[in-house]
Enzyme design. Sequence first.
Site, PDB file in Angstrom:
ATOM      1  N   TYR A 116      56.449  18.055  54.459  1.00 20.10           N
ATOM      2  CA  TYR A 116      55.965  18.579  55.740  1.00 20.10           C
ATOM      3  C   TYR A 116      54.685  17.876  56.161  1.00 20.10           C
ATOM      4  CZ  TYR A 116      59.166  22.599  55.596  1.00 20.10           C
ATOM      5  OH  TYR A 116      60.265  23.401  55.587  1.00 20.10           O
ATOM      6  N   ARG A 142      28.737  46.171  43.343  1.00 18.64           N
ATOM      7  CA  ARG A 142      30.087  46.357  43.835  1.00 18.64           C
ATOM      8  C   ARG A 142      30.470  47.823  43.644  1.00 18.64           C
ATOM      9  NH1 ARG A 142      34.913  42.979  40.949  1.00 18.64           N
ATOM     10  NH2 ARG A 142      34.504  44.591  39.398  1.00 18.64           N
ATOM     11  N   LYS A 189      45.842  45.387  34.288  1.00 19.47           N
ATOM     12  CA  LYS A 189      45.949  45.596  35.745  1.00 19.47           C
ATOM     13  C   LYS A 189      46.684  44.416  36.399  1.00 19.47           C
ATOM     14  CE  LYS A 189      41.363  43.592  35.911  1.00 19.47           C
ATOM     15  NZ  LYS A 189      39.955  43.747  36.258  1.00 19.47           N
TER      16      LYS A 189
HETATM   17  C1  LIG Z   1      39.338  43.092  35.152  1.00 16.67           C
HETATM   18  C2  LIG Z   1      38.199  43.693  34.439  1.00 16.67           C
HETATM   19  C3  LIG Z   1      37.825  43.240  33.168  1.00 16.67           C
HETATM   20  C4  LIG Z   1      38.439  42.022  32.510  1.00 16.67           C
HETATM   21  O1  LIG Z   1      37.818  40.853  32.993  1.00 16.67           O
HETATM   22  P1  LIG Z   1      38.239  39.429  32.361  1.00 16.67           P
HETATM   23  O2  LIG Z   1      37.260  38.482  32.931  1.00 16.67           O
HETATM   24  O3  LIG Z   1      39.631  39.172  32.846  1.00 16.67           O
HETATM   25  O4  LIG Z   1      38.155  39.592  30.907  1.00 16.67           O
HETATM   26  C5  LIG Z   1      36.838  43.924  32.502  1.00 16.67           C
HETATM   27  N1  LIG Z   1      36.216  44.996  33.069  1.00 16.67           N
HETATM   28  C6  LIG Z   1      36.533  45.431  34.302  1.00 16.67           C
HETATM   29  C7  LIG Z   1      35.802  46.593  34.873  1.00 16.67           C
HETATM   30  C8  LIG Z   1      37.517  44.791  35.038  1.00 16.67           C
HETATM   31  O5  LIG Z   1      37.824  45.237  36.256  1.00 16.67           O
END
Ligand SMILES: *Cc1c(COP(=O)(O)O)cnc(C)c1O
Length: 365
Positions: A262, A131, A35
Amino acid sequence: MSRPTLAMIDLQALRDNFALAQSLAADSQTMPMVKANAYGHGMVEVAQALAEVAPAFGVACIEEALVLRDAGICQPILLLEGTFSADEVNTAALKGLWLMVENHVQKEAVLNADIAQPVNVWLGVDTGMHRLGFPPEDVAAVYQSLSDSRNINDQIVVASHFACAEDFASDFTDQQMATFEQAVASIASTGQDQLKTSLANSASILARPDSHRDWNRPGYLLYGASPFDHTQDNAAKLKPVMTLTSAVISVRNIDVGEKVGYSGKWCAERPSTIATIGIGYGDGYPRSAPNGTPVLVNGIECPLVGSVSMDMITVDVTDLEAVAIGDSVELWGEQLPVNRVAEHCATLGYELLTRMPLRVPRVYK
Ligand SMILES: *Cc1c(COP(=O)(O)O)cnc(C)c1O
């Protein structure tokens, strides 16, 4: 010649990190999370580099999955946030995408879809992160309605996500696992014996073998950074995939009392040599980086001084031998863990990698 700023992406390091995750959990299937443009590394290139070894991929949303399909990725692709509208279920069925079902709206969308081929679904359980996911006490009934539907393939995966897996002092992962096992048992007690499960993210793949299930879901570890803020044996074997580099584009000497950048946020306390580097917050280098953030100039750590600009940063190279225009700079990667830069900026390496904008060319090796 072009601007020297680029992100070198080491695809062999990526494959090695995947192999490590797989070797730590030989009985699990390892599903790379790609992702958010593969955490900034380039989703298509990363998926192609892992296509021979990965049984499936995980993305956040259908737009990402379709980019992978269009690039010729044939594996199942799990939509981690499920669908956002009913028509996405049709597309998912046509394109061989797997759906997380995290709430009743998503469940009804799958059950009521008018689709020719059934889809694979994963049932999300809220084990304490609060969540996404169904309350544990509801999952047996939800599972039943999913498994009764002709729209859904038999093998439903029951999944949850850890909130504190990187924190060894916390017992929250144990609590979540216990809650998960109760939810799974409640489903099994209704006679369901096809059950598959999934829990582990990077931190728990590395440090919690007891969390490994049918499917593990590594993200960050694939990109070669540690999810922990302390050393850990398995994490020490990871190889950084992204090395962000640039070059010195200007050098000058300044006197005591002169300021840099800056708002004049840094003032020389000794006669100083300042190197200007061609990278800024427009290139994903965090504007929050304070004075003292490490930057490698010719392989030697030097402190960032002054504010980060959109296209440039300034570094105190007074202690180095002659520094010249064109000299090499590493912002993070092979020699400087991204987590160290992130610590200075009060953020995570996850964020620094993922926010890498398109202006920075990815060069794959
Ligand atoms: C992004 C995600 C992961 C991976 O998490 P990492 O800490 O990057 O390994 C695993 N499961 C879900 C549901 C996620 O959204």
